[in-house]
Design a protein around this motif. Sequence first.
Motif, PDB file in Angstrom:
ATOM      1  N   GLU A  57       0.621  12.993 -11.486  1.00 21.63           N
ATOM      2  CA  GLU A  57      -0.541  13.516 -10.873  1.00 21.63           C
ATOM      3  C   GLU A  57      -1.735  12.589 -10.614  1.00 21.63           C
ATOM      4  O   GLU A  57      -2.054  12.321  -9.607  1.00 21.63           O
ATOM      5  N   MET A  58      -2.069  11.955 -11.779  1.00 21.12           N
ATOM      6  CA  MET A  58      -2.984  10.885 -11.790  1.00 21.12           C
ATOM      7  C   MET A  58      -2.487   9.766 -11.013  1.00 21.12           C
ATOM      8  O   MET A  58      -3.449   9.289 -10.104  1.00 21.12           O
ATOM      9  N   LEU A  59      -1.431   9.374 -11.214  1.00 26.36           N
ATOM     10  CA  LEU A  59      -0.852   8.305 -10.484  1.00 26.36           C
ATOM     11  C   LEU A  59      -0.886   8.476  -8.862  1.00 26.36           C
ATOM     12  O   LEU A  59      -1.264   7.715  -8.139  1.00 26.36           O
ATOM     13  N   ALA A  60      -0.554   9.646  -8.574  1.00 20.18           N
ATOM     14  CA  ALA A  60      -0.296  10.011  -7.085  1.00 20.18           C
ATOM     15  C   ALA A  60      -1.752  10.212  -6.568  1.00 20.18           C
ATOM     16  O   ALA A  60      -2.119   9.546  -5.347  1.00 20.18           O
ATOM     17  N   ARG A  61      -2.600  10.609  -7.300  1.00 18.25           N
ATOM     18  CA  ARG A  61      -4.087  10.804  -6.850  1.00 18.25           C
ATOM     19  C   ARG A  61      -4.843   9.253  -6.665  1.00 18.25           C
ATOM     20  O   ARG A  61      -5.571   9.228  -5.900  1.00 18.25           O
ATOM     21  N   THR A  62      -4.643   8.637  -7.355  1.00 16.19           N
ATOM     22  CA  THR A  62      -5.350   7.128  -7.742  1.00 16.19           C
ATOM     23  C   THR A  62      -4.739   6.018  -7.134  1.00 16.19           C
ATOM     24  O   THR A  62      -5.238   4.988  -6.739  1.00 16.19           O
ATOM     25  N   GLY A  63      -3.322   6.103  -6.612  1.00 17.89           N
ATOM     26  CA  GLY A  63      -2.901   5.118  -5.792  1.00 17.89           C
ATOM     27  C   GLY A  63      -3.307   4.462  -4.862  1.00 17.89           C
ATOM     28  O   GLY A  63      -3.672   3.174  -4.787  1.00 17.89           O
ATOM     29  N   GLY A  67      -4.988   0.427  -4.260  1.00 17.85           N
ATOM     30  CA  GLY A  67      -4.469  -0.354  -3.101  1.00 17.85           C
ATOM     31  C   GLY A  67      -2.741  -0.289  -3.225  1.00 17.85           C
ATOM     32  O   GLY A  67      -2.174  -1.172  -3.004  1.00 17.85           O
ATOM     33  N   SER A  68      -2.243   0.740  -3.740  1.00 14.33           N
ATOM     34  CA  SER A  68      -0.931   0.926  -3.674  1.00 14.33           C
ATOM     35  C   SER A  68      -0.562   2.295  -2.972  1.00 14.33           C
ATOM     36  O   SER A  68      -1.027   3.300  -3.167  1.00 14.33           O
ATOM     37  N   ASP A  69       0.748   2.149  -2.342  1.00 16.00           N
ATOM     38  CA  ASP A  69       1.330   3.362  -1.751  1.00 16.00           C
ATOM     39  C   ASP A  69       2.746   3.657  -2.190  1.00 16.00           C
ATOM     40  O   ASP A  69       3.402   4.320  -1.886  1.00 16.00           O
ATOM     41  N   VAL A  70       3.122   3.156  -3.536  1.00 16.31           N
ATOM     42  CA  VAL A  70       4.146   3.152  -4.049  1.00 16.31           C
ATOM     43  C   VAL A  70       4.042   4.657  -5.007  1.00 16.31           C
ATOM     44  O   VAL A  70       3.351   4.771  -5.637  1.00 16.31           O
ATOM     45  N   THR A  71       5.077   5.455  -4.495  1.00 15.31           N
ATOM     46  CA  THR A  71       5.435   6.558  -5.576  1.00 15.31           C
ATOM     47  C   THR A  71       6.130   6.426  -6.568  1.00 15.31           C
ATOM     48  O   THR A  71       7.426   6.058  -6.435  1.00 15.31           O
ATOM     49  N   LEU A  72       5.671   6.405  -7.777  1.00 16.79           N
ATOM     50  CA  LEU A  72       6.288   6.239  -9.115  1.00 16.79           C
ATOM     51  C   LEU A  72       7.228   7.362  -9.524  1.00 16.79           C
ATOM     52  O   LEU A  72       8.285   7.117  -9.959  1.00 16.79           O
ATOM     53  N   PHE A  73       6.552   8.426  -9.419  1.00 19.75           N
ATOM     54  CA  PHE A  73       7.211   9.733  -9.941  1.00 19.75           C
ATOM     55  C   PHE A  73       7.073  10.919  -9.054  1.00 19.75           C
ATOM     56  O   PHE A  73       6.099  10.947  -8.303  1.00 19.75           O
ATOM     57  N   ASP A  74       8.179  11.617  -8.940  1.00 18.61           N
ATOM     58  CA  ASP A  74       7.661  12.909  -8.330  1.00 18.61           C
ATOM     59  C   ASP A  74       6.912  13.983  -9.083  1.00 18.61           C
ATOM     60  O   ASP A  74       6.059  14.589  -8.556  1.00 18.61           O
TER      61      ASP A  74
END
Length: 143
Positions: A57-63, A67-74
């Motif tokens: 959730e943190m990575l999705a929220r802060t992407g 400056g990133s649009d990469v989805t690392l995890f579902d």
Amino acid sequence: MNRFAISALVALTASTAFAQEAVTYDVNGTFDDAIFGLESAITGRGLVVDWVSHTGEMLARTGEDVGSDVTLFDKADVYNFCSAALSRKMMEIDPLNIAHCPYAVFVFEREGEVTVGYRTQPEGEMQEVQALLDEIAREAAGE
């Protein structure tokens, strides 16, 4: 302890931390199945979950902010917990084993595949902790 000794200790600890790897297990089930299995594996041993890091959730929220649009995890969570008895035993052997506490097991989902795992522990007395982490991860993965 002089500054040189402290610097050497910090450098050694840092290089050891970078050398760590992860052990992972594939889950034949959903993310929620793995989370339930992980919680059960931890609490079933009389241990208490100290904290759950909702890393996905943190990575999705802060992407976008970084400056990133990469989805690392579902989905991705890291469960942190400790064993008072095992931690005390490890730290009585070497107080610097505090660096490995609390213990953590992660669960993530990517492209429909669910994985459970943990960071490997250093050789020596910390292998007893690794054995515990491995039992918990395997149980969470349904093995």
